[in-house]
Design a protein around this motif. Structure first.
Motif, PDB file in Angstrom:
ATOM      1  N   TYR A  13       0.870  -1.171   0.000  1.00 38.18           N
ATOM      2  CA  TYR A  13       0.000   0.000   0.000  1.00 38.18           C
ATOM      3  C   TYR A  13       0.905   1.218   0.000  1.00 38.18           C
ATOM      4  O   TYR A  13       1.687   1.426   0.917  1.00 38.18           O
ATOM      5  CB  TYR A  13      -0.916   0.001   1.227  1.00 38.18           C
ATOM      6  N   MET A  14       0.810   2.024  -1.067  1.00 37.66           N
ATOM      7  CA  MET A  14       1.727   3.141  -1.254  1.00 37.66           C
ATOM      8  C   MET A  14       0.978   4.441  -1.482  1.00 37.66           C
ATOM      9  O   MET A  14      -0.155   4.457  -1.973  1.00 37.66           O
ATOM     10  CB  MET A  14       2.662   2.881  -2.441  1.00 37.66           C
ATOM     11  N   GLU A  15       1.630   5.517  -1.107  1.00 37.30           N
ATOM     12  CA  GLU A  15       1.216   6.866  -1.477  1.00 37.30           C
ATOM     13  C   GLU A  15       2.398   7.510  -2.163  1.00 37.30           C
ATOM     14  O   GLU A  15       3.454   7.708  -1.561  1.00 37.30           O
ATOM     15  CB  GLU A  15       0.784   7.660  -0.240  1.00 37.30           C
ATOM     16  N   ASP A  16       2.237   7.811  -3.448  1.00 39.00           N
ATOM     17  CA  ASP A  16       3.338   8.268  -4.301  1.00 39.00           C
ATOM     18  C   ASP A  16       4.436   7.203  -4.277  1.00 39.00           C
ATOM     19  O   ASP A  16       4.175   6.048  -4.573  1.00 39.00           O
ATOM     20  CB  ASP A  16       3.846   9.635  -3.850  1.00 39.00           C
ATOM     21  N   ASP A  17       5.667   7.547  -3.862  1.00 37.78           N
ATOM     22  CA  ASP A  17       6.747   6.570  -3.852  1.00 37.78           C
ATOM     23  C   ASP A  17       7.083   6.089  -2.442  1.00 37.78           C
ATOM     24  O   ASP A  17       8.155   5.552  -2.201  1.00 37.78           O
ATOM     25  CB  ASP A  17       8.008   7.146  -4.508  1.00 37.78           C
ATOM     26  N   SER A  18       6.140   6.268  -1.502  1.00 38.19           N
ATOM     27  CA  SER A  18       6.387   5.905  -0.111  1.00 38.19           C
ATOM     28  C   SER A  18       5.497   4.757   0.330  1.00 38.19           C
ATOM     29  O   SER A  18       4.287   4.756   0.083  1.00 38.19           O
ATOM     30  CB  SER A  18       6.142   7.107   0.817  1.00 38.19           C
ATOM     31  N   CYS A  58       6.511  -2.850  -5.624  1.00 35.69           N
ATOM     32  CA  CYS A  58       6.587  -1.390  -5.522  1.00 35.69           C
ATOM     33  C   CYS A  58       7.220  -0.765  -6.765  1.00 35.69           C
ATOM     34  O   CYS A  58       7.193   0.462  -6.919  1.00 35.69           O
ATOM     35  CB  CYS A  58       7.427  -0.992  -4.310  1.00 35.69           C
ATOM     36  N   LYS A  84       4.735   2.735   9.666  1.00 34.20           N
ATOM     37  CA  LYS A  84       5.577   3.865   9.270  1.00 34.20           C
ATOM     38  C   LYS A  84       6.775   3.414   8.438  1.00 34.20           C
ATOM     39  O   LYS A  84       7.280   4.174   7.614  1.00 34.20           O
ATOM     40  CB  LYS A  84       6.048   4.618  10.518  1.00 34.20           C
ATOM     41  N   LYS A 134       3.312   2.739   2.845  1.00 29.76           N
ATOM     42  CA  LYS A 134       2.464   3.058   3.994  1.00 29.76           C
ATOM     43  C   LYS A 134       1.931   1.811   4.684  1.00 29.76           C
ATOM     44  O   LYS A 134       1.300   1.896   5.731  1.00 29.76           O
ATOM     45  CB  LYS A 134       1.293   3.928   3.543  1.00 29.76           C
ATOM     46  N   LEU A 171      -0.980  -1.303   8.445  1.00 27.11           N
ATOM     47  CA  LEU A 171      -0.344  -0.006   8.206  1.00 27.11           C
ATOM     48  C   LEU A 171       0.893   0.133   9.092  1.00 27.11           C
ATOM     49  O   LEU A 171       0.910  -0.346  10.228  1.00 27.11           O
ATOM     50  CB  LEU A 171      -1.320   1.133   8.488  1.00 27.11           C
TER      51      LEU A 171
END
Length: 444
Positions: free
Chosen positions: A135-140, A173, A158, A142, A156
């Motif tokens: 589960y990603m937001e942009d290239d990070s 990814c 950090k 999560k 979830l």
């Protein structure tokens, strides 16, 4: 098949949250979880089987420190902690041959000992939990999505540490990786897979007496092995099962009436391909039973032997290797290279199809932190077998103890990056090394 379907959108319930999520409960994953927890992070470790331990527990593997001799420089840390726990509960024994300083583990007790270790370090395990995608937001990163008896859920975190052994999360990814093929030339072909099996109703005293009569069967570099039965079979024109060593079997633990870990089967397998894995399991079981029949006919002590068990899965030696911020080479290993970002030392040793070298001296090299940093992805570290290394270097980097050091370093680095509010690439190497030393790792 090229046919595809379109899935409807859905809302996915969140199963759990943590500072650090470790995906995969093998040697790297266990070490990552303990490293992160001891550095102050809340930790979840997700594992698809019902126990932790990875290759040693799933595949009844030989000693994790197989290469160790009396002068070997060992990394310490979780590797030493686990060994001490196994010795304390009587679940580790010395091999038959004297030069070795390794231990054979009771791989069933190993599962329980690891459960205890997690409880002692306040780590939350989630078993029977297959992590299916990131589960990603942009290239990070999560978190991850999972599938289990509870359905599709999310965890979830950090920071996420990919300890799948195959860089499954990193690859999904979009992180770059290298991978050999099954049909390439010798230098580019993936290493074979192995299904360990055990035999019961074995006359162990007779096997041991035969070993005394044939001291050449105690290999000081690798493990105990049995070869005279294969020689007799060949003399009698008995067919040698083709998928494995042509001259011997390797074995590890012998208990009363049993040889619990026989290592002979060698099959081509792509550990990232479900159909290839299926074919390898079926072929391996046939090959193991054919090998057992040969032993019954020609090996003293095995006359009445019967199948004890198959390991839970074919052991995979090689699949993906991430392209990290640095790629470890064979020259780094044999040249005993030192790195400013060292996270631990490791003995100069190799275990590959054409080379097997134990750590006969104190020669060692340093492991750089950068081999765990996949390019282009934030909040993600990769530890264990898929770290960034050249093909020939994997003869060393796939070692269990090597995986444990990279895991412990990844765990500590993840915890520190959260505490200091910086990306994992930007943590203080001095602080990381200090924490590693506090956890018993020999860094330099």
């Amino acid at each position: 098949m090229t046919e595809k379907i379109t899935e409807p959108s859905r809302q996915t319930p969140v199963l759990a949250l943590a500072d650090v999520l470790v995906v995969g409960g093998g040697p790297a994953g266990i070490s990552a979880a303990i490293g992160a927890a001891d550095a102050g992070a809340s930790v979840i470790i997700a594992e698809r089987y019902g126990f932790l331990g990875g290759i040693p527990a799933i595949c009844n593997m030989e000693p994790s420190s197989w290469c160790r001799q009396k002068d070997t420089v060992m990394p310490g840390g979780v590797q030493a902690l686990l060994e001490q726990k196994m010795l304390a509960c009587g679940a580790a024994e010395k091999p038959l041959f004297e030069p070795s300083a390794s231990y054979n583990y009771d791989t069933e007790t190993l599962k329980f000992v690891i459960d205890e270790l997690l409880e002692e370090h306040h780590i939350t395990p989630i078993y029977h939990c297959l992590v299916t995608e990131p589960y990603m937001e942009d290239d990070s990163m999560k978190g991850v999505f999972t599938e289990s008896k509870s359905g599709r859920q999310a965890i979830l975190a950090k920071r996420v540490i990919d300890c799948t052994g195959d860089a499954d999360i990193a690859a999904q990814c979009g992180a770059p990786f290298e991978k050999c093929s099954l049909g390439g030339d010798e230098k580019e072909n993936m290493m074979y897979g192995t299904l360990i099996f055990g035999a019961s109703n074995v006359n162990v005293p007779k096997v041991r007496e035969n070993l005394k009569e044939h001291p050449e069967m105690l290999d000081r570099i690798r493990h105990e092995f049995i070869s005279d039965g294969f020689s007799k079979a060949r003399e009698n024109h008995y067919p040698i099962p083709p998928h494995g060593f042509q001259n011997q079997i390797i074995f590890n633990r012998m208990t009363q009436g049993e040889v619990t870990a026989i290592n002979r089967v060698r099959v081509p397998v792509d550990g990232n391909d479900v159909l290839s894995l299926t074919e390898a399991e079926i072929l391996s079981r046939k090959e193991a039973l054919d090998t057992l029949e040969l032993l019954r006919r020609y090996e003293p002590g095995f006359e009445e032997a019967c199948l004890r068990h198959f390991a839970a899965a074919v052991g995979i030696r090689e699949t993906r290797r991430i392209v990290g911020d640095y790629q470890l080479t064979m020259e780094d290993i044999t040249g005993e290279r030192q790195f400013d970002d060292s996270v631990g030392v490791y003995p100069v040793c190799m275990d590959g199809p054409k080379i097997c070298r134990a750590a006969l001296t104190g020669a060692h090299f340093q492991i750089p932190y950068r081999i765990m940093l996949p390019q282009g992805i934030e909040n993600l570290l990769v530890a264990g077998r898929p770290v960034s290394a050249t093909k020939d270097a994997t003869h060393t980097t796939r070692g269990v103890d090597f995986c444990m050091i990279t895991g412990q370093a990844a765990g500590i680095a993840s915890a520190l990056s959260i505490q200091k509010k910086v990306p994992v690439r930007d943590i203080s190497i001095d602080l990381l090394q200090k924490n590693l030393q506090q956890q018993g790792v020999q860094v330099f």
